[in-house]
Write a protein that holds these residues in place. Structure first.
Motif, PDB file in Angstrom:
ATOM      1  N   ARG A 198      48.528  39.825  27.214  1.00 53.42           N
ATOM      2  CA  ARG A 198      48.196  41.075  26.539  1.00 53.42           C
ATOM      3  C   ARG A 198      48.405  42.264  27.482  1.00 53.42           C
ATOM      4  N   ASN A 199      48.015  43.435  27.037  1.00 53.75           N
ATOM      5  CA  ASN A 199      48.192  44.633  27.868  1.00 53.75           C
ATOM      6  C   ASN A 199      47.173  44.702  29.005  1.00 53.75           C
ATOM      7  N   TYR A 200      46.313  43.734  29.085  1.00 55.57           N
ATOM      8  CA  TYR A 200      45.320  43.632  30.158  1.00 55.57           C
ATOM      9  C   TYR A 200      45.277  42.196  30.639  1.00 55.57           C
ATOM     10  N   PRO A 201      45.020  41.967  31.933  1.00 53.67           N
ATOM     11  CA  PRO A 201      44.738  42.932  32.994  1.00 53.67           C
ATOM     12  C   PRO A 201      45.914  43.878  33.253  1.00 53.67           C
ATOM     13  N   ASN A 202      45.560  45.146  33.458  1.00 55.55           N
ATOM     14  CA  ASN A 202      46.522  46.226  33.625  1.00 55.55           C
ATOM     15  C   ASN A 202      46.634  46.566  35.111  1.00 55.55           C
ATOM     16  N   LYS A 203      47.836  46.429  35.660  1.00 57.51           N
ATOM     17  CA  LYS A 203      48.020  46.627  37.104  1.00 57.51           C
ATOM     18  C   LYS A 203      47.668  48.043  37.533  1.00 57.51           C
ATOM     19  N   VAL A 204      48.010  49.025  36.694  1.00 54.02           N
ATOM     20  CA  VAL A 204      47.687  50.409  37.048  1.00 54.02           C
ATOM     21  C   VAL A 204      46.172  50.576  37.137  1.00 54.02           C
ATOM     22  N   PHE A 205      45.459  50.036  36.153  1.00 45.44           N
ATOM     23  CA  PHE A 205      44.002  50.138  36.168  1.00 45.44           C
ATOM     24  C   PHE A 205      43.414  49.512  37.429  1.00 45.44           C
ATOM     25  N   TRP A 206      43.879  48.310  37.765  1.00 46.46           N
ATOM     26  CA  TRP A 206      43.261  47.608  38.892  1.00 46.46           C
ATOM     27  C   TRP A 206      43.633  48.225  40.231  1.00 46.46           C
ATOM     28  N   LYS A 210      40.889  49.503  42.885  1.00 47.37           N
ATOM     29  CA  LYS A 210      40.986  49.261  44.322  1.00 47.37           C
ATOM     30  C   LYS A 210      40.726  50.545  45.104  1.00 47.37           C
ATOM     31  N   GLU A 211      41.352  51.641  44.686  1.00 47.38           N
ATOM     32  CA  GLU A 211      41.194  52.909  45.384  1.00 47.38           C
ATOM     33  C   GLU A 211      39.759  53.420  45.295  1.00 47.38           C
ATOM     34  N   ASN A 214      35.745  49.518  43.485  1.00 43.23           N
ATOM     35  CA  ASN A 214      34.921  48.750  42.548  1.00 43.23           C
ATOM     36  C   ASN A 214      34.859  47.281  42.946  1.00 43.23           C
ATOM     37  N   THR A 215      33.819  46.618  42.478  1.00 44.56           N
ATOM     38  CA  THR A 215      33.713  45.165  42.598  1.00 44.56           C
ATOM     39  C   THR A 215      34.093  44.537  41.262  1.00 44.56           C
ATOM     40  N   ALA A 216      34.384  43.233  41.298  1.00 39.59           N
ATOM     41  CA  ALA A 216      34.884  42.557  40.106  1.00 39.59           C
ATOM     42  C   ALA A 216      34.173  41.239  39.865  1.00 39.59           C
ATOM     43  N   VAL A 217      34.173  40.835  38.608  1.00 38.68           N
ATOM     44  CA  VAL A 217      33.845  39.474  38.196  1.00 38.68           C
ATOM     45  C   VAL A 217      35.029  38.974  37.381  1.00 38.68           C
ATOM     46  N   ILE A 218      35.146  37.662  37.256  1.00 37.44           N
ATOM     47  CA  ILE A 218      36.171  37.082  36.397  1.00 37.44           C
ATOM     48  C   ILE A 218      35.479  36.498  35.179  1.00 37.44           C
ATOM     49  N   GLY A 219      35.939  36.903  34.006  1.00 34.45           N
ATOM     50  CA  GLY A 219      35.376  36.393  32.763  1.00 34.45           C
ATOM     51  C   GLY A 219      36.383  35.510  32.054  1.00 34.45           C
ATOM     52  N   ASN A 242      42.353  39.145  45.233  1.00 33.68           N
ATOM     53  CA  ASN A 242      42.417  39.099  46.698  1.00 33.68           C
ATOM     54  C   ASN A 242      43.608  39.905  47.215  1.00 33.68           C
ATOM     55  N   ASP A 243      44.746  39.779  46.535  1.00 30.98           N
ATOM     56  CA  ASP A 243      45.935  40.531  46.954  1.00 30.98           C
ATOM     57  C   ASP A 243      45.703  42.037  46.857  1.00 30.98           C
ATOM     58  N   LEU A 244      44.911  42.445  45.887  1.00 31.07           N
ATOM     59  CA  LEU A 244      44.588  43.861  45.731  1.00 31.07           C
ATOM     60  C   LEU A 244      43.535  44.326  46.733  1.00 31.07           C
ATOM     61  N   GLY A 245      42.802  43.385  47.277  1.00 31.99           N
ATOM     62  CA  GLY A 245      41.720  43.749  48.179  1.00 31.99           C
ATOM     63  C   GLY A 245      40.456  44.158  47.449  1.00 31.99           C
TER      64      GLY A 245
END
Length: 259
Positions: A198-206, A210-211, A214-219, A242-245
């Motif tokens: 789908r259109n998400y996960p969206n690389k631009v958003f993530w 990163k900048e 934010n912290t993340a969870v995986i659902g 992890n690659d995004l940091g």
């Protein structure tokens, strides 16, 4: 610790399988904490209106009892929590939160699929293509919901399918991410969206997340019991974060907010 706080049931009308099957497949996958978070009933002010993609109020007590019974039955194998995924609709919020509290719910996650109050004439599904004005309304409503202080995390924050200005997208999603960080609310990296391309996960958003820091969870966003077996897909999501940091929270690091 492997955990999942985004699990649906047949009561929402677009998931399948018995509640117990979700638990047993979760155990098979090595999940240590399983949160059920089916689509919460809403209490619409418009007569004779009800949407098809969430459970109806008449099923909510049986849902809660089923989850509590499973938590007791499997207590030696897995920790099970009672939760709901819900939209924030200003006109229905007070009655919704009363129902949630009467059930002694463990947690809520916010998933804004439509803006306004859903039945409004100008309502719009966030997964459809929308322009700049719509994106701002989405961001405003999500932030207003987060500020209620009842949501443990924001699920699929990048569900909104924006087709307007990239500059506006960056501005509005930065605003959303900054508010989530300010409130110490994690953002969900959604496995179902990744699985279906789908259109998400969206690389631009993530990259924005990163900048911002934010912290993340995986659902898992599981709608079938066997989706609990997709730990390889989860590993892909872990690697991408992890690659995004971006810091992926362990269960014990999540502030589970009891609404």
């Amino acid at each position: 610790m492997l955990y999942n706080l985004h699990t649906h049931t047949f009561r929402c009308n677009h998931a399948t399988g018995e509640d117990k099957a979700y638990v047993e497949y979760a155990i098979q996958s090595g999940v240590k904490v399983l949160g059920f978070s089916d689509h919460c009933p809403q209490f619409f002010k418009k007569p004779n209106y009800y949407s098809h993609f969430r459970m109806r109020p008449i099923f909510v007590e049986k849902y809660a009892q089923s989850v509590r019974d499973l938590a007791e039955e499997y207590k030696d194998d897995i920790k099970i929590l009672l939760g709901f995924e819900t939209e924030y609709y200003p006109e229905t919020y007070d009655e919704l939160i009363k129902t949630i509290r009467d059930l002694d719910t463990d947690y809520l996650i916010l998933g804004e699929h439509l803006i306004g109050n859903e039945y409004d004439e100008e309502q719009f599904y966030t997964g459809e293509r929308g322009g700049d004005d719509y994106l701002k309304k989405y961001t405003d409503q999500v932030i207003e919901g987060l500020e209620k202080g009842v949501f443990t995390y924001l699920c699929h924050p990048d569900l909104v399918n924006h087709k307007g200005s990239k500059e506006v997208y960056i501005k509005e999603m930065t605003r959303l991410c900054e508010k989530a960080k300010e409130l110490n609310i994690p953002l969900e990296y959604n496995m179902l969206g990744k699985y279906y391309g789908r259109n998400y996960p969206n690389k631009v958003f993530w990259n924005i997340a990163k900048e911002v820091g934010n912290t993340a969870v995986i659902g898992f966003d599981a709608h079938t019991p066997t989706f609990m077996l997709k730990t390889d897909l989860r590993d892909e999501c872990v690697n991408e974060l992890n690659d995004l940091g971006i810091k992926l929270l362990d269960f014990d690091e999540i502030n589970i907010i009891k609404p």
